[in-house]
Design an enzyme around this catalytic site. Sequence first.
Site, PDB file in Angstrom:
ATOM      1  N   HIS A 184     -29.297  18.114  -0.672  1.00 13.13           N
ATOM      2  CA  HIS A 184     -28.235  17.714  -1.602  1.00 13.13           C
ATOM      3  C   HIS A 184     -28.672  16.519  -2.450  1.00 13.13           C
ATOM      4  O   HIS A 184     -28.536  16.531  -3.685  1.00 13.13           O
ATOM      5  CB  HIS A 184     -26.970  17.369  -0.812  1.00 13.13           C
ATOM      6  CG  HIS A 184     -25.801  16.985  -1.658  1.00 13.13           C
ATOM      7  ND1 HIS A 184     -24.850  17.887  -2.067  1.00 13.13           N
ATOM      8  CD2 HIS A 184     -25.418  15.793  -2.176  1.00 13.13           C
ATOM      9  CE1 HIS A 184     -23.938  17.276  -2.798  1.00 13.13           C
ATOM     10  NE2 HIS A 184     -24.269  15.999  -2.874  1.00 13.13           N
ATOM     11  N   GLN A 227     -22.092   3.176  -6.103  1.00 13.20           N
ATOM     12  CA  GLN A 227     -21.150   4.187  -6.584  1.00 13.20           C
ATOM     13  C   GLN A 227     -19.768   3.947  -5.977  1.00 13.20           C
ATOM     14  O   GLN A 227     -19.664   3.674  -4.779  1.00 13.20           O
ATOM     15  CB  GLN A 227     -21.650   5.589  -6.202  1.00 13.20           C
ATOM     16  CG  GLN A 227     -20.938   6.710  -6.935  1.00 13.20           C
ATOM     17  CD  GLN A 227     -21.422   8.081  -6.488  1.00 13.20           C
ATOM     18  OE1 GLN A 227     -21.474   8.371  -5.291  1.00 13.20           O
ATOM     19  NE2 GLN A 227     -21.790   8.923  -7.430  1.00 13.20           N
ATOM     20  N   GLU A 273     -21.282  16.516  -8.792  1.00 11.06           N
ATOM     21  CA  GLU A 273     -21.265  17.002  -7.414  1.00 11.06           C
ATOM     22  C   GLU A 273     -21.155  18.518  -7.279  1.00 11.06           C
ATOM     23  O   GLU A 273     -21.759  19.100  -6.387  1.00 11.06           O
ATOM     24  CB  GLU A 273     -20.143  16.322  -6.634  1.00 11.06           C
ATOM     25  CG  GLU A 273     -20.340  14.819  -6.473  1.00 11.06           C
ATOM     26  CD  GLU A 273     -21.589  14.454  -5.670  1.00 11.06           C
ATOM     27  OE1 GLU A 273     -22.216  15.353  -5.075  1.00 11.06           O
ATOM     28  OE2 GLU A 273     -21.935  13.266  -5.654  1.00 11.06           O
ATOM     29  N   TYR A 282     -16.789  18.467  -5.178  1.00 10.40           N
ATOM     30  CA  TYR A 282     -17.939  19.071  -4.532  1.00 10.40           C
ATOM     31  C   TYR A 282     -17.776  20.590  -4.394  1.00 10.40           C
ATOM     32  O   TYR A 282     -18.589  21.371  -4.885  1.00 10.40           O
ATOM     33  CB  TYR A 282     -18.151  18.477  -3.138  1.00 10.40           C
ATOM     34  CG  TYR A 282     -18.620  17.053  -3.106  1.00 10.40           C
ATOM     35  CD1 TYR A 282     -19.923  16.743  -2.756  1.00 10.40           C
ATOM     36  CD2 TYR A 282     -17.760  16.002  -3.382  1.00 10.40           C
ATOM     37  CE1 TYR A 282     -20.362  15.428  -2.688  1.00 10.40           C
ATOM     38  CE2 TYR A 282     -18.176  14.681  -3.323  1.00 10.40           C
ATOM     39  CZ  TYR A 282     -19.491  14.401  -2.979  1.00 10.40           C
ATOM     40  OH  TYR A 282     -19.915  13.101  -2.928  1.00 10.40           O
TER      41      TYR A 282
END
Length: 619
Positions: free
Chosen positions: A312, A158, A335, A400
């Site tokens: 997460h 990523q 996210e 996020y």
Amino acid sequence: MNIKNTIFLALTTIFLISCTKTKKEEVAVLKYVEEPHSYAQPNEAVITHLNLDIDVDFDKEIISGTATYDIENNNSDHIILDAKNLVIQKVQADGKDTEFSLGAFDESLGQPLKIIIKKDTKKITVFYETTDKTEAVQWLNPQQTADKKHPFLFTQGQAILTRTWIPIQDSPQIRITYDATVRVPKELMAVMSAENPKVKSENGEYHFKMAQKIPPYLMALAVGDIAYKAVSDRTGVYAENSMVDAVQEEFSEMEKMVVEAEKLYGKYAWDQFDVIVLPPSFPFGGMENPRLTFATPTLIAGDKSLTSVIAHELAHSWSGNLVTNTTWDDFWLNEGFTVYFENRIMEALYGKDRANMLGLIARQDLDEEVEGFKATPEMTHLKLNLKGKNPDDGMNSIAYDKGFLFLKTLEELVGREKFDVFLKEYFQSNAFSTMTTEKFIDILNTNLLEKSNVTFNTEEWVYNSGVPSNAFEIKSDKFEKVKQTIADIIKNNKVDVGVTKDWTTQEWVYFIRNFPEDITPTQMAIIDNAFDLSNSTNSHKAMVWYEQSIKHNYRGNNVDKKIEEFLTTVGRRWYVSTLYTAYAEADKVDEGLAIYKKARQNYHSVTVNTIDKTLGYKE
């Protein structure tokens, strides 16, 4: 929705290429959008399955072999892959050599690899090897590992780094299945984001299968002297031998996390949920590679206090891996949803107080990020415009924490029960597909807001800067008590140690991060002498304490040496970036550079790229 967004939505339909007949012509409906971070032209020809066959050579630090793709061809005479810093030796189409060419090199994107095919070509094979500029792969010598006996390798794909170790159509909207054969030194084990071995093979050859379609950034490989320990029938851990027992104990509640996640948003779709703890240079807290999350050893605190990262990464099994952002401009869909889901898992397991503390820390991170983007407020939009930028630039607290706050505010508006029904349906209806921001807004309006007969300032949240005024305010009684503790210490210049004896990591982090701006080195010494924070073995507590020490010129308790040890042994980008940024903001760049020059060789390229910019470092 404005005209521009309407046009974009029309282009982002996720249905298979089809034709709508008129009297004299056919109008194609495109499956894939044009996006700025891949050279692939998937509407013309697209990969569907990868068979990877590679050798891992630790002596030469090269991965070499073949990448064979099944392809779907929409009447094209060529197919384009992404490649960066790879040696392409030859290419075949249906087993016969064919022409290929590499286009101009771009520093972020690499090169387009154009392969000549026939209209009936079903397979292409690329013969290739990596180079010493391959950014996704980090080769570690034995001294950079926990056990100090054997070398180690891991990849980090990523956002657009998979193309640096596999020639591939490196766009998140393209999903593929894959098989792999990987040959490594026989004393080592190879694992991937796929079905994995539990013990070493006798000859160093490993075979992998990923039956579910995944985007290329989730292709991942790790090779090292590792062992496996089960937590439950479908969860377990990999780590170096000296660490594996401690890792198993630290993550012993993984199965409980999966159970709670399934209660919320439906069955876990990936069969197995394992975690591998990598050497310290791994640049992230965790990476949600399907079936095998990659994790940093900084999570091993000995008291399960930092396992929200595992929650997460598990949540990504729904938001990100199951429903994936179509482009990196839509990164918040991965996210923001995941932070919200993580928070719900933590609440289910540890209670609302813990969840609220995590939420308030996230809000503090968000406020700091918004302040940091004062000069470029467009970077605080949820929907980004990253054309001409590296998508890594969008991977910050906005996606996020603003994404989480957006969803938390929606939950409070419509009620948790309705919101959970909406999210569960969203994940199930869009499983194994990709999502644009505009399509999500349409789903949100149709399936939640209109049905609930409520209005919401969605476009302000998504397309405007900063945080809207209607953001839900998260409160924590525990943090109010922490604030009072800080005030008492500053007022009286002494510490009541008993007040903190049952504090969680979150309370400690909030305590340290909220020192007053005018705190003195003498007052920090009082705190350090009471709690020995300069020698904390909890990585998160240590990081925030070291940040405050740099900012407030605290030099006591040999803290400068401790900071240097931390920065030369930890490679987690968030942690080291925080400290190098503190050096830069405190006009101590030279101090930061002196440490960085020693530590840089131990960091992954993802971390290096960030810190080079922070400190203005040039080789």
